[in-house]
Design an enzyme around this catalytic site. Sequence first.
Site, PDB file in Angstrom:
ATOM      1  N   LYS A 207       3.620   1.898  -2.523  1.00 28.26           N
ATOM      2  CA  LYS A 207       4.813   2.915  -3.362  1.00 28.26           C
ATOM      3  C   LYS A 207       5.766   3.070  -2.386  1.00 28.26           C
ATOM      4  O   LYS A 207       7.133   4.160  -3.065  1.00 28.26           O
ATOM      5  CB  LYS A 207       3.994   4.817  -2.318  1.00 28.26           C
ATOM      6  CG  LYS A 207       2.465   3.543  -3.266  1.00 28.26           C
ATOM      7  CD  LYS A 207       1.370   5.799  -2.463  1.00 28.26           C
ATOM      8  CE  LYS A 207       0.054   5.169  -2.018  1.00 28.26           C
ATOM      9  NZ  LYS A 207      -1.171   4.355  -2.986  1.00 28.26           N
TER      10      LYS A 207
ATOM     11  N   TRP B  95      -9.912   0.734  -4.674  1.00 31.89           N
ATOM     12  CA  TRP B  95      -9.263   1.624  -5.133  1.00 31.89           C
ATOM     13  C   TRP B  95      -8.514   1.631  -5.799  1.00 31.89           C
ATOM     14  O   TRP B  95      -7.580   2.810  -5.702  1.00 31.89           O
ATOM     15  CB  TRP B  95      -9.446   2.244  -3.830  1.00 31.89           C
ATOM     16  CG  TRP B  95      -9.106   3.001  -2.577  1.00 31.89           C
ATOM     17  CD1 TRP B  95      -8.232   2.900  -1.972  1.00 31.89           C
ATOM     18  CD2 TRP B  95      -9.838   4.381  -2.785  1.00 31.89           C
ATOM     19  NE1 TRP B  95      -7.563   4.714  -1.453  1.00 31.89           N
ATOM     20  CE2 TRP B  95      -8.713   5.369  -1.969  1.00 31.89           C
ATOM     21  CE3 TRP B  95     -10.757   5.372  -3.400  1.00 31.89           C
ATOM     22  CZ2 TRP B  95      -9.005   6.147  -2.290  1.00 31.89           C
ATOM     23  CZ3 TRP B  95     -11.148   6.309  -4.190  1.00 31.89           C
ATOM     24  CH2 TRP B  95     -10.000   6.922  -2.623  1.00 31.89           C
TER      25      TRP B  95
ATOM     26  N   SER C  29       0.805  -1.172   0.189  1.00 32.50           N
ATOM     27  CA  SER C  29      -0.164   0.026   0.160  1.00 32.50           C
ATOM     28  C   SER C  29       0.605   1.536   0.026  1.00 32.50           C
ATOM     29  O   SER C  29       2.027   1.273  -0.991  1.00 32.50           O
ATOM     30  CB  SER C  29      -0.655   0.305   0.959  1.00 32.50           C
ATOM     31  OG  SER C  29      -2.267   0.527   0.902  1.00 32.50           O
TER      32      SER C  29
ATOM     33  N   HIS D 126      -7.194  -5.731   0.166  1.00 32.43           N
ATOM     34  CA  HIS D 126      -6.368  -4.940   0.627  1.00 32.43           C
ATOM     35  C   HIS D 126      -5.892  -6.015   1.651  1.00 32.43           C
ATOM     36  O   HIS D 126      -5.925  -4.972   2.266  1.00 32.43           O
ATOM     37  CB  HIS D 126      -6.424  -3.562   0.444  1.00 32.43           C
ATOM     38  CG  HIS D 126      -5.556  -2.410   0.698  1.00 32.43           C
ATOM     39  ND1 HIS D 126      -5.308  -2.079  -0.866  1.00 32.43           N
ATOM     40  CD2 HIS D 126      -5.288  -2.130   1.205  1.00 32.43           C
ATOM     41  CE1 HIS D 126      -3.802  -0.789   0.131  1.00 32.43           C
ATOM     42  NE2 HIS D 126      -3.871  -0.696   1.060  1.00 32.43           N
TER      43      HIS D 126
HETATM   44  C1  GCU Z   1      -5.235   4.475   1.302  1.00 28.01           C
HETATM   45  C2  GCU Z   1      -4.267   5.575   0.459  1.00 28.01           C
HETATM   46  C3  GCU Z   1      -3.775   4.334  -0.445  1.00 28.01           C
HETATM   47  C4  GCU Z   1      -2.760   4.128   0.682  1.00 28.01           C
HETATM   48  C5  GCU Z   1      -3.398   3.038   1.461  1.00 28.01           C
HETATM   49  C6  GCU Z   1      -2.939   2.269   2.066  1.00 28.01           C
HETATM   50  O1  GCU Z   1      -6.486   3.671   1.503  1.00 28.01           O
HETATM   51  O2  GCU Z   1      -6.246   6.226   0.013  1.00 28.01           O
HETATM   52  O3  GCU Z   1      -3.466   5.408  -1.406  1.00 28.01           O
HETATM   53  O4  GCU Z   1      -2.088   2.744  -0.623  1.00 28.01           O
HETATM   54  O5  GCU Z   1      -4.439   4.222   2.517  1.00 28.01           O
HETATM   55  O6  GCU Z   1      -1.861   3.070   2.551  1.00 28.01           O
HETATM   56  O7  GCU Z   1      -3.825   1.531   2.643  1.00 28.01           O
END
Ligand code: GCU
Length: 412
Positions: free
Chosen positions: A255, A342, A251, A392
């Site tokens: 990144k 998402w 997540s 997720h």
């Molecule tokens: C939120 C955010 C995402 C990210 C996520 C996470 O959903 O919008 O961009 O990846 O948190 O880190 O769990």
Amino acid sequence: VMVMQVAWSQAEANYDESKVPDFELPDPLKTFNGKKIRNSKKWTKKGRQELLDFFTENVYGEVPGELKIASAQIVEQSENALNGKAKRRQVELTFKKGNRNLHFFILMYLPKSVEKAPVFLGYNFYGNHTITEDVNVIISEAWSRDNPSFGIINNQLTEQSRGVRTNRWAIEKMIDAGIGLATIYYGEVDPDKDDFTDGVHPFFYVDNQQQPAASEWGSISAWSWGLSRALDYFETYSEVDENKVIVFGHSRLGKTSLWAGASDERFAGVISNCSGCGGAALSKRKFGETVGRINSSFPHWFCKNFRNFNNNEEALPVDQHELLALIAPRPLYVASAEEDQWADPKGEFLSAFYASKVYDLFDKKGITSDKMPAVNEPIQNTVSYHIRTGKHDVTDFDWEQYINWAKEQVLK
Ligand code: GCU
């Protein structure tokens, strides 16, 4: 209220493939001036460099200076961790500048069978003690986001949250495969909140500066910096093979692992687990989370310049497939989850597909078809991809694939 807001806007997002705008993806094998890049040498010298510069100044932000490890200390260790399966090491890295101090702890489980172990290196969300039931793991004193279901209140990590994230870390499977795990609590490098007075950012402020300049680092870049410092440490540490460090993240931390792998070529392999917007997913599809949305919910993650592309993805001269391409020719694994719309699984897949063009220049096999594979049917080449059933998250299924790919593509 905060949670409600996020849930509401996630529901508001576009999840309809027929509403994905027509867009043109920049060709990684063309320079910004439109010159064709025909070989790996030209790519490395020209194409890669200008893309790296663009992502640095306009997406993640540049690290404004150098800060080296002032001291590294093994503060705790055992030759018989995990029921005798592994060695455990807890190392404290300290950084100093003027009267500022920053400390972060690397927790390592290393296979006994290997003298110099390859490792997966990745951050965790709630402290090293959450990834295992092991009572010897030190509880971080750093700020944490509250999570009442884990007993985390008043931004303090406590005994109550020990082991709450064991499901996300298949440590025994790694050890059985001869691969270690090194993990760090990301909040020790930079607390995940819109506040630039804490973490590593202020180390480089001049005079009364309060926040980084528009082209300078947000939190993702700061977290990536921390991963590179862990790698600096491994270069000095005999029990880890610094040439076999595979950077992993889920997540927002996916990144981060992508940016770490793109900006620091010493990482031998890179894993992006459900990294989504600003990670593996193509921005120009505007499917699920968008650039405008992420920059308003998480204003501290990217550099300020990235806001120029809020609701303006058309103007981006790059897209995230080119972030992935920066990792070439090193092995890369992008993974998605079916229920994680998402994060735009299709956008993550296509990104890996379009990045593969650059891998081709190096005669490395990437993703060769633009048709997404079925769920739970991984494609494993130098560039790998899977979409699994479920949410997720990070699961045993994910780790089984990463371990298999690491053995075949990174460690052979
Ligand atoms: C939120 C955010 C995402 C990210 C996520 C996470 O959903 O919008 O961009 O990846 O948190 O880190 O769990």
